[in-house]
Design a protein around this motif. Structure first.
Motif, mmCIF file in Angstrom:
data_model
loop_
_atom_site.group_PDB
_atom_site.id
_atom_site.type_symbol
_atom_site.label_atom_id
_atom_site.label_comp_id
_atom_site.label_asym_id
_atom_site.label_seq_id
_atom_site.Cartn_x
_atom_site.Cartn_y
_atom_site.Cartn_z
ATOM 1 N N GLY A 115 0.824 -1.200 0.000
ATOM 2 C CA GLY A 115 0.000 0.000 0.000
ATOM 3 C C GLY A 115 0.851 1.238 0.000
ATOM 4 N N ILE A 116 0.401 2.277 -0.742
ATOM 5 C CA ILE A 116 1.141 3.534 -0.840
ATOM 6 C C ILE A 116 0.272 4.654 -0.290
ATOM 7 C CG2 ILE A 116 2.266 5.182 -2.386
ATOM 8 C CD1 ILE A 116 2.673 2.893 -4.377
ATOM 9 N N TYR A 117 0.827 5.422 0.630
ATOM 10 C CA TYR A 117 0.139 6.582 1.185
ATOM 11 C C TYR A 117 1.054 7.788 1.033
ATOM 12 C CZ TYR A 117 -3.104 3.180 3.053
ATOM 13 O OH TYR A 117 -4.022 2.161 3.164
ATOM 14 N N MET A 118 0.458 8.928 0.695
ATOM 15 C CA MET A 118 1.261 10.108 0.374
ATOM 16 C C MET A 118 0.788 11.323 1.152
ATOM 17 S SD MET A 118 1.445 9.573 -3.804
ATOM 18 C CE MET A 118 2.626 10.906 -4.068
ATOM 19 N N ARG A 119 1.760 12.142 1.550
ATOM 20 C CA ARG A 119 1.440 13.413 2.193
ATOM 21 C C ARG A 119 0.978 14.399 1.126
ATOM 22 N NH1 ARG A 119 3.071 16.438 6.728
ATOM 23 N NH2 ARG A 119 4.511 14.801 7.451
ATOM 24 N N THR A 120 0.165 15.347 1.503
ATOM 25 C CA THR A 120 -0.249 16.407 0.584
ATOM 26 C C THR A 120 0.986 17.149 0.075
ATOM 27 O OG1 THR A 120 -2.306 16.706 1.823
ATOM 28 C CG2 THR A 120 -1.660 18.486 0.328
ATOM 29 N N GLY A 121 1.111 17.244 -1.248
ATOM 30 C CA GLY A 121 2.264 17.915 -1.845
ATOM 31 C C GLY A 121 3.402 16.974 -2.196
ATOM 32 N N CYS A 211 -1.779 5.012 -5.380
ATOM 33 C CA CYS A 211 -1.807 5.535 -4.014
ATOM 34 C C CYS A 211 -3.142 5.143 -3.392
ATOM 35 C CB CYS A 211 -1.633 7.052 -4.008
ATOM 36 S SG CYS A 211 -1.688 7.805 -2.370
ATOM 37 N N GLU A 212 -3.079 4.671 -2.159
ATOM 38 C CA GLU A 212 -4.295 4.242 -1.462
ATOM 39 C C GLU A 212 -4.957 5.367 -0.674
ATOM 40 O OE1 GLU A 212 -3.336 1.085 -3.339
ATOM 41 O OE2 GLU A 212 -1.782 1.924 -2.041
ATOM 42 N N GLY A 213 -4.203 6.438 -0.410
ATOM 43 C CA GLY A 213 -4.812 7.527 0.340
ATOM 44 C C GLY A 213 -3.821 8.626 0.675
ATOM 45 N N ASN A 216 -1.218 12.881 6.406
ATOM 46 C CA ASN A 216 -0.200 13.853 6.784
ATOM 47 C C ASN A 216 0.594 13.434 8.021
ATOM 48 O OD1 ASN A 216 -0.647 15.866 4.718
ATOM 49 N ND2 ASN A 216 -2.607 16.269 5.721
ATOM 50 N N SER A 217 0.466 12.191 8.406
ATOM 51 C CA SER A 217 1.247 11.661 9.513
ATOM 52 C C SER A 217 1.167 10.137 9.484
ATOM 53 C CB SER A 217 0.738 12.182 10.855
ATOM 54 O OG SER A 217 -0.560 11.675 11.121
ATOM 55 N N VAL A 218 2.073 9.501 10.203
ATOM 56 C CA VAL A 218 2.050 8.042 10.305
ATOM 57 C C VAL A 218 0.764 7.581 10.985
ATOM 58 C CG1 VAL A 218 3.172 6.071 11.431
ATOM 59 C CG2 VAL A 218 4.567 7.821 10.314
ATOM 60 N N GLU A 219 0.324 8.346 11.961
ATOM 61 C CA GLU A 219 -0.911 7.994 12.678
ATOM 62 C C GLU A 219 -2.105 7.982 11.726
ATOM 63 O OE1 GLU A 219 2.161 8.913 15.371
ATOM 64 O OE2 GLU A 219 1.360 10.171 13.744
ATOM 65 N N GLU A 220 -2.142 8.943 10.796
ATOM 66 C CA GLU A 220 -3.238 8.974 9.828
ATOM 67 C C GLU A 220 -3.160 7.785 8.869
ATOM 68 O OE1 GLU A 220 -3.943 12.616 7.765
ATOM 69 O OE2 GLU A 220 -3.640 13.854 9.546
ATOM 70 N N VAL A 221 -1.948 7.354 8.531
ATOM 71 C CA VAL A 221 -1.797 6.175 7.685
ATOM 72 C C VAL A 221 -2.396 4.958 8.376
ATOM 73 C CG1 VAL A 221 -0.140 4.576 6.652
ATOM 74 C CG2 VAL A 221 0.253 7.039 6.495
ATOM 75 N N LEU A 222 -2.061 4.782 9.661
ATOM 76 C CA LEU A 222 -2.566 3.625 10.409
ATOM 77 C C LEU A 222 -4.081 3.707 10.590
ATOM 78 C CD1 LEU A 222 0.258 3.361 13.101
ATOM 79 C CD2 LEU A 222 -0.088 1.919 11.097
ATOM 80 N N LYS A 223 -4.578 4.913 10.713
ATOM 81 C CA LYS A 223 -6.020 5.085 10.835
ATOM 82 C C LYS A 223 -6.728 4.652 9.561
ATOM 83 C CE LYS A 223 -9.515 8.484 12.198
ATOM 84 N NZ LYS A 223 -9.770 9.901 12.607
ATOM 85 N N GLN A 224 -6.137 5.000 8.395
ATOM 86 C CA GLN A 224 -6.742 4.583 7.128
ATOM 87 C C GLN A 224 -6.631 3.071 6.923
ATOM 88 O OE1 GLN A 224 -6.041 6.902 3.572
ATOM 89 N NE2 GLN A 224 -5.436 8.718 4.758
ATOM 90 N N LEU A 225 -5.631 2.465 7.572
ATOM 91 C CA LEU A 225 -5.497 1.009 7.521
ATOM 92 C C LEU A 225 -6.418 0.323 8.541
ATOM 93 C CD1 LEU A 225 -1.614 0.679 7.150
ATOM 94 C CD2 LEU A 225 -3.325 0.072 5.433
#
Length: 471
Positions: A115-121, A211-213, A216-225
């Motif tokens: 899975g790929i997650y990206m910060r805004t920008g 990109c899966e989502g 803007n933080s690692v915590e947000e990545v885990l939340k989306q997971l």
């Protein structure tokens, strides 16, 4: 009475502490174990080594998720490919959080993740193979990179759909898009025109399945997971790894070469196992050890250096003058030091290897010349008795009048005496005087055995003679 009360309190407290510890351990087991590994530097041997250590540590910890926190402009394809393979072979899911950049080799690693997650920008793409000046490499390299990118995208699988009687293949990651990140000739309708290398923004990556989502933080990545109750363990390089990375700095590599050459120079000036030789050995250890650990310095490259030093020693102490052994020694020393700096184990000196090799040779020769110049200057100061260095040199002069004699002076009494040749003098050989045998050298050229001779002089430990009938 007090002892009984104390024992009673211990009996009550110990079970409570044990129960609390067991409860905490149980809670940790119930939490999702997230192992976090940062890739925030140029992809190269150090990152590949750390990746192997991180996966091993995550496995020992029994992590449920391996999360890569990425921000890189790329690096060496060979190391990126090794990291990609490790990700694809991972038994646990691997996710990547692109904090800002996942360019070139970083894009390859990211596409390998589940899975790929990206910060805004942030951005991902631009995986064209380039040299150190940023120029695109020949198509041989691009072809390999295109194939690797496609294969990585294909590894995530595809779905076969039937719509209106037509069979449609839908890839999770479109291989053609992965190829477009390398080859500007690739055209994809509504995605990229020819003549451009593909790079995605977060929204573009989501739209095209790369990109899966956005987070803007690692915590947000885990939340989306959908991971809420978790514990994070971060990879921390060991002290030795930090030291190795520190020692790989070109400035320190040059300094170590100067220690090696300077130590050898001073040792040759004053033969014998002493302080300069120890300095040279320490310099060689500091130079080769980090390169060996990084997989750059091979055994045969270190052997080249050792043989080169040995040939220099043979030239100085065994073979008079300066010839084949000395030149060969210098060439082998430079070769061993230079080849250890680059990854060319297979000796494939293609354009990128040649440029790296020239840079390594330049570093080595510059450091060697600097070391020789500094060593000569230091030796002059040392033996001239100037400054603090002068205190290290012996100033006392051993005079003959005071009894300081370096050679046996007893043959000096033979001057003027006659004897016979014990062997042929060609022009050196043996003579016999008063039934004693001495080494001697003829001033008349060849003198036959048994010929009568007379001693002319005794200089620098050598008896000089001539035929007695030539007086």
């Amino acid at each position: 009475m007090k002892n009984r009360l104390f024992c009673l309190l211990l009996a009550l407290i110990i079970p409570l502490v044990s129960f609390s510890q067991k409860t905490n351990d149980s809670l940790d087991v119930l939490k999702v174990k997230v192992y976090k590994f940062d890739i925030k530097q140029e992809i190269g041997p150090p990152v590949w080594r750390q990746t192997k250590d991180a996966f091993a540590e995550a496995k020992a910890w029994n992590a449920d998720i391996f999360l890569i926190h990425m921000n890189t402009y790329g690096g060496a394809v060979v190391d990126a490919d090794s990291i990609r393979t490790a990700i694809l072979n991972s038994e646990k899911p691997v996710y990547v959080y692109i904090d800002n950049n996942a360019a070139s080799a970083g894009a390859l690693i990211s596409i390998a993740c589940d899975g790929i997650y990206m910060r805004t920008g942030a951005n991902i793409g631009a995986a064209t193979v380039v040299n150190q000046t940023g120029e695109a490499m020949p198509d041989k390299y691009q072809s390999y990179m295109r194939s690797t990118m496609r294969a990585t995208a294909e590894s995530h699988g595809k779905d076969t759909l039937i719509q209106n009687g037509d069979t449609i293949v839908k890839w999770k990651r479109d291989p053609l898009i992965a190829e477009a990140m390398v080859d500007p000739r690739t055209y994809i309708k509504n995605v990229i025109d020819t003549g451009k290398v593909l790079t995605f923004t977060p929204n573009e990556a989501i739209k095209n399945g790369y990109c899966e989502g956005i987070a803007n933080s690692v915590e947000e990545v885990l939340k989306q997971l959908k991971v809420e109750d978790y514990v994070i363990k971060k990879y921390e390089p060991s002290g030795i790894e930090k030291l190795v990375d520190f020692m790989l700095n070109p400035m320190f590599q040059g300094l170590f070469i100067m220690l090696i050459i300077g130590g050898i120079y001073f040792e040759l000036q004053s033969p014998g196992i002493g302080f300069p030789l120890i300095i040279a050995i320490i310099g060689a250890f500091l130079y080769f050890s980090p390169l060996y650990l990084e997989g750059l310095a091979a055994n045969w490259e270190i052997i080249l250096f050792i043989v080169g030093v040995a040939l220099i020693g043979v030239e100085v102490f065994v073979i008079p003058g300066f010839g084949v052994a000395g030149v060969s020694g210098i060439v082998l020393i430079i070769s061993g030091l230079s080849l250890s700096l680059i990854d060319n184990v297979n000796l494939e000196f293609e354009p990128r290897h040649i440029k790296a090799l020239l840079g390594a040779i330049l570093l080595v020769t510059f450091s060697m010349l600097s070391s020789i110049i500094i060593s000569i200057n230091l030796s002059k100061r040392l033996f001239a008795g100037k400054g603090y260095l002068g205190r290290l040199a012996l100033k006392t002069e051993g005079k003959i009048e005071e009894g300081y004699i370096g050679v046996d002076m007893s043959p000096k009494s033979l001057v003027g005496q006659k004897g016979i040749c014990g062997t042929d003098l060609r022009p050196s050989g043996k003579i016999i005087i008063n039934e004693e045998i001495y080494d001697a050298k003829s001033e008349d050229g060849f003198i036959n055995k048994g010929t009568e001779i007379i001693v002319l002089r005794y200089e620098t430990g050598q008896v000089y003679v001539m035929k007695a009938n030539n007086e």
